[in-house]
Design a protein around this motif. Structure first.
Motif, PDB file in Angstrom:
ATOM      1  N   ARG A 162     -13.372 -13.099  -5.643  1.00  0.00           N
ATOM      2  CA  ARG A 162     -13.882 -13.022  -7.017  1.00  0.00           C
ATOM      3  C   ARG A 162     -15.008 -14.021  -7.229  1.00  0.00           C
ATOM      4  O   ARG A 162     -15.973 -13.715  -7.910  1.00  0.00           O
ATOM      5  N   ASP A 163     -14.881 -15.197  -6.701  1.00  0.00           N
ATOM      6  CA  ASP A 163     -15.923 -16.221  -6.859  1.00  0.00           C
ATOM      7  C   ASP A 163     -17.232 -15.776  -6.216  1.00  0.00           C
ATOM      8  O   ASP A 163     -18.320 -15.943  -6.788  1.00  0.00           O
ATOM      9  N   SER A 164     -17.156 -15.183  -5.033  1.00  0.00           N
ATOM     10  CA  SER A 164     -18.380 -14.731  -4.375  1.00  0.00           C
ATOM     11  C   SER A 164     -19.011 -13.552  -5.130  1.00  0.00           C
ATOM     12  O   SER A 164     -20.230 -13.411  -5.202  1.00  0.00           O
ATOM     13  N   LEU A 165     -18.189 -12.706  -5.737  1.00  0.00           N
ATOM     14  CA  LEU A 165     -18.700 -11.587  -6.539  1.00  0.00           C
ATOM     15  C   LEU A 165     -19.419 -12.102  -7.784  1.00  0.00           C
ATOM     16  O   LEU A 165     -20.475 -11.600  -8.163  1.00  0.00           O
ATOM     17  N   ILE A 166     -18.865 -13.131  -8.405  1.00  0.00           N
ATOM     18  CA  ILE A 166     -19.475 -13.727  -9.606  1.00  0.00           C
ATOM     19  C   ILE A 166     -20.814 -14.366  -9.229  1.00  0.00           C
ATOM     20  O   ILE A 166     -21.817 -14.192  -9.924  1.00  0.00           O
ATOM     21  N   VAL A 167     -20.847 -15.104  -8.139  1.00  0.00           N
ATOM     22  CA  VAL A 167     -22.089 -15.755  -7.688  1.00  0.00           C
ATOM     23  C   VAL A 167     -23.138 -14.692  -7.349  1.00  0.00           C
ATOM     24  O   VAL A 167     -24.313 -14.799  -7.720  1.00  0.00           O
ATOM     25  N   ASN A 168     -22.704 -13.644  -6.675  1.00  0.00           N
ATOM     26  CA  ASN A 168     -23.608 -12.548  -6.304  1.00  0.00           C
ATOM     27  C   ASN A 168     -24.184 -11.866  -7.553  1.00  0.00           C
ATOM     28  O   ASN A 168     -25.378 -11.602  -7.635  1.00  0.00           O
ATOM     29  N   ASN A 169     -23.337 -11.607  -8.547  1.00  0.00           N
ATOM     30  CA  ASN A 169     -23.798 -10.995  -9.802  1.00  0.00           C
ATOM     31  C   ASN A 169     -24.760 -11.910 -10.556  1.00  0.00           C
ATOM     32  O   ASN A 169     -25.740 -11.454 -11.152  1.00  0.00           O
ATOM     33  N   PHE A 170     -24.475 -13.222 -10.525  1.00  0.00           N
ATOM     34  CA  PHE A 170     -25.347 -14.184 -11.196  1.00  0.00           C
ATOM     35  C   PHE A 170     -26.750 -14.181 -10.583  1.00  0.00           C
ATOM     36  O   PHE A 170     -27.750 -14.145 -11.289  1.00  0.00           O
ATOM     37  N   PHE A 171     -26.821 -14.206  -9.228  1.00  0.00           N
ATOM     38  CA  PHE A 171     -28.126 -14.201  -8.560  1.00  0.00           C
ATOM     39  C   PHE A 171     -28.862 -12.871  -8.764  1.00  0.00           C
ATOM     40  O   PHE A 171     -30.081 -12.844  -8.889  1.00  0.00           O
ATOM     41  N   THR A 172     -28.139 -11.781  -8.836  1.00  0.00           N
ATOM     42  CA  THR A 172     -28.751 -10.472  -9.111  1.00  0.00           C
ATOM     43  C   THR A 172     -29.356 -10.464 -10.509  1.00  0.00           C
ATOM     44  O   THR A 172     -30.494 -10.027 -10.706  1.00  0.00           O
ATOM     45  N   LEU A 173     -28.614 -10.955 -11.493  1.00  0.00           N
ATOM     46  CA  LEU A 173     -29.105 -11.024 -12.874  1.00  0.00           C
ATOM     47  C   LEU A 173     -30.319 -11.952 -12.974  1.00  0.00           C
ATOM     48  O   LEU A 173     -31.321 -11.624 -13.617  1.00  0.00           O
ATOM     49  N   ALA A 174     -30.252 -13.110 -12.318  1.00  0.00           N
ATOM     50  CA  ALA A 174     -31.370 -14.059 -12.324  1.00  0.00           C
ATOM     51  C   ALA A 174     -32.610 -13.442 -11.683  1.00  0.00           C
ATOM     52  O   ALA A 174     -33.744 -13.615 -12.180  1.00  0.00           O
ATOM     53  N   SER A 175     -32.430 -12.678 -10.599  1.00  0.00           N
ATOM     54  CA  SER A 175     -33.564 -12.009  -9.943  1.00  0.00           C
ATOM     55  C   SER A 175     -34.201 -10.975 -10.867  1.00  0.00           C
ATOM     56  O   SER A 175     -35.429 -10.876 -10.960  1.00  0.00           O
TER      57      SER A 175
END
Length: 197
Positions: A6-19
């Motif tokens: 779950r933590d890696s999914l949250i980090v991945n979603n955060f970087f996608t949104l930031a991009s």
């Protein structure tokens, strides 16, 4: 393990949104400040009528602004030809041809242009003019409704047989000085309508 996934999914979603946010900001800034510079709209400058256009009825029309802008170089270098003619009165006795000759009218144009036309030229600006004798008995609609005018002068500027500018002015009397001043006005109005882009 579930917690780490779950933590890696949250980090991945955060970087996608930031991009996505960064790409959107970059596109907006580029289109607003950089891309529009090369496509800047050319605005037409306002032509202020000359005093000679206000003395009597005059009308002018631009057919091709780009060719008009280029044609001034030909005029200034003497690459022009004059073609004059009369439009005589039909209902009343015509006197215009006896009053003033085409050669004399040509000399007024040359004086107004301030440069003699060159001989043996293949490319040139054609200045066609017509001295129109006012026919007081004619019932057809005239260019102007001047009842006390003796006639008018219609001057057309052509490049390769394409009309680029036309100017009409009335003249009140059969007076050579007045006709010369109207021809001078025609050339000045032509030059006034050339845009320095």
């Amino acid at each position: 393990m579930k917690r780490g996934a779950r933590d890696s999914l949250i980090v991945n979603n955060f970087f996608t949104l930031a991009s996505i946010v960064l790409i959107t900001i970059t596109i907006v800034l580029y289109s607003k400040y950089i891309a529009n510079d090369s496509y800047e709209e050319i605005t037409k400058e306002e032509v202020i009528p000359l005093l000679c256009e206000k003395e009597v009825f005059t009308v002018s029309k631009i057919y091709n602004q780009e060719l008009l802008n280029k044609s001034i170089k030909a005029l200034n270098k003497g690459f022009y030809k004059l073609e004059g003619s009369y439009k005589k009165s039909q209902q009343t006795q015509s006197i215009i041809e006896d009053f003033i000759s085409i050669e004399e009218l040509n000399s007024y144009y040359i004086k107004a242009i301030e440069k003699k036309s060159k001989e043996d030229i293949t490319k040139y600006l054609t200045i066609k003019y017509e001295i129109i004798e006012n026919d007081k008995k004619e019932q057809n609609k005239k260019i102007s409704d001047c009842k006390f005018c003796s006639g008018g002068i219609l001057t057309s500027f052509l490049a390769d047989d394409k009309e680029i500018f036309k100017f009409y002015t009335d003249f009140k009397l059969y007076d050579k000085n007045e006709i010369a001043s109207k021809i001078d006005c025609a050339i000045k109005v032509y030059k006034n309508n050339v845009k320095k882009l």
